[in-house]
Design a protein around this motif. Structure first.
Motif, PDB file in Angstrom:
ATOM      1  N   GLU A 344       1.253  -1.586   0.028  1.00 37.89           N
ATOM      2  CA  GLU A 344       0.115  -0.356   0.303  1.00 37.89           C
ATOM      3  C   GLU A 344       1.058   1.170   0.145  1.00 37.89           C
ATOM      4  O   GLU A 344       1.810   1.148   0.510  1.00 37.89           O
ATOM      5  CB  GLU A 344      -0.895   0.602   1.384  1.00 37.89           C
ATOM      6  CG  GLU A 344      -2.449  -1.037   1.270  1.00 37.89           C
ATOM      7  CD  GLU A 344      -1.970  -1.725   2.465  1.00 37.89           C
ATOM      8  OE1 GLU A 344      -3.704  -2.545   3.142  1.00 37.89           O
ATOM      9  OE2 GLU A 344      -1.296  -1.831   3.186  1.00 37.89           O
ATOM     10  N   ASP A 345       0.199   2.446  -0.430  1.00 42.48           N
ATOM     11  CA  ASP A 345       1.115   3.718  -1.029  1.00 42.48           C
ATOM     12  C   ASP A 345      -0.366   4.583  -0.996  1.00 42.48           C
ATOM     13  O   ASP A 345      -0.699   4.637  -1.888  1.00 42.48           O
ATOM     14  CB  ASP A 345       2.052   3.156  -1.993  1.00 42.48           C
ATOM     15  CG  ASP A 345       3.035   4.453  -1.954  1.00 42.48           C
ATOM     16  OD1 ASP A 345       2.248   5.917  -1.454  1.00 42.48           O
ATOM     17  OD2 ASP A 345       4.381   4.402  -3.042  1.00 42.48           O
ATOM     18  N   THR A 346       0.043   5.606  -0.167  1.00 41.14           N
ATOM     19  CA  THR A 346      -1.023   6.810   0.540  1.00 41.14           C
ATOM     20  C   THR A 346      -1.254   8.051  -0.851  1.00 41.14           C
ATOM     21  O   THR A 346      -1.986   8.350  -1.375  1.00 41.14           O
ATOM     22  CB  THR A 346      -0.995   7.984   1.478  1.00 41.14           C
ATOM     23  OG1 THR A 346       1.333   8.297   1.421  1.00 41.14           O
ATOM     24  CG2 THR A 346      -0.775   7.182   2.474  1.00 41.14           C
ATOM     25  N   CYS A 347      -0.335   7.744  -2.110  1.00 44.85           N
ATOM     26  CA  CYS A 347      -0.357   8.710  -3.330  1.00 44.85           C
ATOM     27  C   CYS A 347      -1.179   7.364  -4.320  1.00 44.85           C
ATOM     28  O   CYS A 347      -1.948   8.108  -5.215  1.00 44.85           O
ATOM     29  CB  CYS A 347       0.870   8.854  -4.446  1.00 44.85           C
ATOM     30  SG  CYS A 347       2.039   7.488  -4.586  1.00 44.85           S
ATOM     31  N   LYS A 386       4.566   8.073   2.473  1.00 45.19           N
ATOM     32  CA  LYS A 386       4.305   7.179   2.061  1.00 45.19           C
ATOM     33  C   LYS A 386       4.206   5.842   2.798  1.00 45.19           C
ATOM     34  O   LYS A 386       1.821   5.468   1.939  1.00 45.19           O
ATOM     35  CB  LYS A 386       5.482   6.912   1.581  1.00 45.19           C
ATOM     36  CG  LYS A 386       5.005   5.109   0.506  1.00 45.19           C
ATOM     37  CD  LYS A 386       6.828   4.905  -0.600  1.00 45.19           C
ATOM     38  CE  LYS A 386       6.396   4.077  -1.282  1.00 45.19           C
ATOM     39  NZ  LYS A 386       8.007   3.029  -1.783  1.00 45.19           N
ATOM     40  N   VAL A 387       3.943   5.469   3.990  1.00 42.47           N
ATOM     41  CA  VAL A 387       2.991   4.190   4.479  1.00 42.47           C
ATOM     42  C   VAL A 387       2.772   4.273   6.076  1.00 42.47           C
ATOM     43  O   VAL A 387       3.417   5.849   6.153  1.00 42.47           O
ATOM     44  CB  VAL A 387       3.728   2.733   4.160  1.00 42.47           C
ATOM     45  CG1 VAL A 387       3.802   2.543   2.551  1.00 42.47           C
ATOM     46  CG2 VAL A 387       5.518   3.078   4.864  1.00 42.47           C
ATOM     47  N   VAL A 388       2.177   3.639   6.636  1.00 40.68           N
ATOM     48  CA  VAL A 388       1.996   3.946   8.548  1.00 40.68           C
ATOM     49  C   VAL A 388       3.346   3.448   8.939  1.00 40.68           C
ATOM     50  O   VAL A 388       4.322   3.148   9.023  1.00 40.68           O
ATOM     51  CB  VAL A 388       1.233   2.495   8.907  1.00 40.68           C
ATOM     52  CG1 VAL A 388       1.300   2.656  10.025  1.00 40.68           C
ATOM     53  CG2 VAL A 388       0.066   2.278   8.191  1.00 40.68           C
ATOM     54  N   GLY A 389       4.148   4.374   9.644  1.00 35.21           N
ATOM     55  CA  GLY A 389       5.192   5.242   9.825  1.00 35.21           C
ATOM     56  C   GLY A 389       6.274   5.610   9.454  1.00 35.21           C
ATOM     57  O   GLY A 389       6.959   5.938  10.879  1.00 35.21           O
ATOM     58  N   ALA A 390       5.979   5.924   8.517  1.00 38.74           N
ATOM     59  CA  ALA A 390       6.986   6.545   7.978  1.00 38.74           C
ATOM     60  C   ALA A 390       7.007   8.262   7.616  1.00 38.74           C
ATOM     61  O   ALA A 390       6.119   8.667   8.214  1.00 38.74           O
ATOM     62  CB  ALA A 390       6.760   6.258   6.454  1.00 38.74           C
TER      63      ALA A 390
END
Length: 465
Positions: A344-347, A386-390
């Motif tokens: 998964e990636d937020t963008c 970008k991901v959880v915790g990044a």
């Protein structure tokens, strides 16, 4: 679910306009895109007034949050380029450089460039730096940022930019990224690089759309708008459409170039380009493309991760199981991936969510699950990772903001809200569900206050003329 940290995001983006960590130094050639991410995000957060007369724009998070509109606008205009064209002086049989094209470069990393007097002097023509040229993507973000700051684009040489745009389109309909330089050998270098794909197709079409002030009605009634008839001569819509369709992969998505794997980013670029060209509905209704829209929508919907469930053993420190052997299931939010078998990636919330939005199919995704994933990627410093915790970065922060405001439209997050209200009545006793319901209310109310986005152009709808 985490709440939407509006004030922290305002501070993050406004602070990033003034200073950035050293890790961004490698992106100095694209500094304009970083400014674009900050300004557009602040506009989505409703921190930029529509009135362009205010030089200092203050956010609601405190007096330390401000944007110097006038300073940024002047800096962007300072990145404009006027490309020289070699011409022959018939009187003296000498060559000289004259202005003949235009656009924007990504930064002033080259330092001072020779002035117009030097450029027109045939003895100093060769002194022009070979990298002092416009880039189609930087031209796109420059125009979007200027409009977000309330500029009327009156200082833009529209004909120069559109003429350069015309020269960037190749016979197959695609667009190269870099403007041609003043010599024929440099032009050959651009062709040799073949730096063209759907990213630059999208940037070119968006620039054309912004500068020609077209909307869907203008495009459909081309014959009735004689004053803007010539704007259609700058790009070849038919060949551009054919190139986009040639990038279609076997599973229905679009690759960056013909024959490549389908990808969430290139799919959005292609579909948004067709939308801005005013041919999306026509293309989707073609007999030879029957079924493609369904395949494309299916591909996009399947890019959302399934709701993963983690088995949790509730053990005490002494190792005894208080659940008598039973396990609890803990649901994890479902984000978007750009391609099959990727993380998964937020963008991609925006790239794929935006594609579904343009296809009027946002309701087919699990909007609340995607919201929850994006909100989990919020940083305590503001912004999104970008991901959880990044750690947060400007690109993923902007596209996370862009999708969150899109999620308020087309019934994307309506259905599950109704389900949650029923659950609240049943589980009011332990307090957990009540807390979750209150958090969802905060998220919904906060996101509803965001400025609406023009999905195809990637900027606030209130800025689109």
């Amino acid at each position: 679910m985490k709440k939407f940290e509006r004030l922290r995001h305002i501070r993050y983006f406004s602070h990033s306009l003034r200073t950035l960590p050293k890790q961004y130094s490698s992106a100095d050639t694209n500094r304009l895109s970083l400014v674009h991410f900050c300004v557009q995000s602040l506009d989505i957060l409703n921190c930029l007034p529509v009135d362009s007369t205010d030089a200092l724009i203050c956010g609601t998070a405190g007096e330390d949050v401000y944007v110097n509109r006038e300073e940024i606008v002047d800096w962007i205009y300072g990145l404009g380029t006027v490309l020289p064209i070699m011409t022959v002086d018939n009187n003296n049989n000498n060559t000289c450089c004259v202005g003949g094209g235009g656009g924007f470069k990504g930064s002033n990393y080259l330092g001072p460039i020779s002035n117009d007097k030097d450029r027109n002097d045939n003895h100093n023509a060769a002194a022009r730096h070979p990298y002092d040229h416009s880039h189609i993507a930087m031209t796109y973000v420059a125009l979007c940022t200027l409009q977000a700051l309330g500029d009327d684009l009156s200082r833009i040489d529209k004909h120069a930019i559109l003429s350069t745009l015309q020269g960037l389109q190749k016979p197959n309909g695609s667009f190269v990224a870099l403007s041609p330089t003043s010599t024929s050998t440099d032009k050959g270098d651009v062709e040799a690089e073949d730096d063209c794909d759907l990213r630059f197709m999208y940037a070119a079409i968006a620039v054309w759309y912004i500068l020609t002030n077209h909307d869907q009605l203008n495009l459909e009634n081309k014959q009735e708008n004689n004053n803007k008839q010539d704007y259609y001569d700058y790009i070849n819509i038919e060949t551009a459409t054919q190139y986009i369709l040639s990038c279609k992969s076997y599973e229905g998505a679009l690759g960056l170039t013909p024959g490549r794997e389908g990808h969430g980013g290139s799919t959005f670029c292609g579909i948004a380009s067709l939308y801005l060209l005013g041919v999306l509905d026509d293309v989707m209704s073609r007999e030879e493309l029957r079924g493609w829209k369904d395949d494309l929508i299916y591909w996009c919907v399947m890019r959302q991760k399934s709701l993963m469930k983690k088995l949790v053993n509730d053990n005490n420190d002494d190792g005894k199981d208080d659940n008598n052997g039973y396990v609890e299931e803990e649901e994890h939010p479902a984000g978007m991936v750009g391609r099959p078998n990727k993380k998964e990636d937020t963008c991609y919330s925006y790239w794929i969510g935006g594609t579904l939005h343009l296809l009027s199919s946002s309701h087919l995704m699990d909007g609340w699950a995607l919201r929850e994933y994006v909100l989990k990627c919020q940083s305590p410093y503001g912004g999104f990772g970008k991901v959880v915790g990044a750690m947060p970065d400007l690109l993923h922060s902007f596209y996370s903001m862009a999708w969150l405001t899109l999620s308020t439209e087309d019934g994307c997050c309506d259905e599950e809200e109704d389900d949650d209200e029923d659950d609240d009545d049943e589980n009011d006793g332990n307090g957990d569900v009540v807390y979750e319901s209150e958090m969802r209310i905060q998220v919904r109310e906060s996101i509803d206050k965001l400025s609406k986005l023009d999905c195809a152009l990637g900027m606030c709808a209130k800025r689109v003329r």
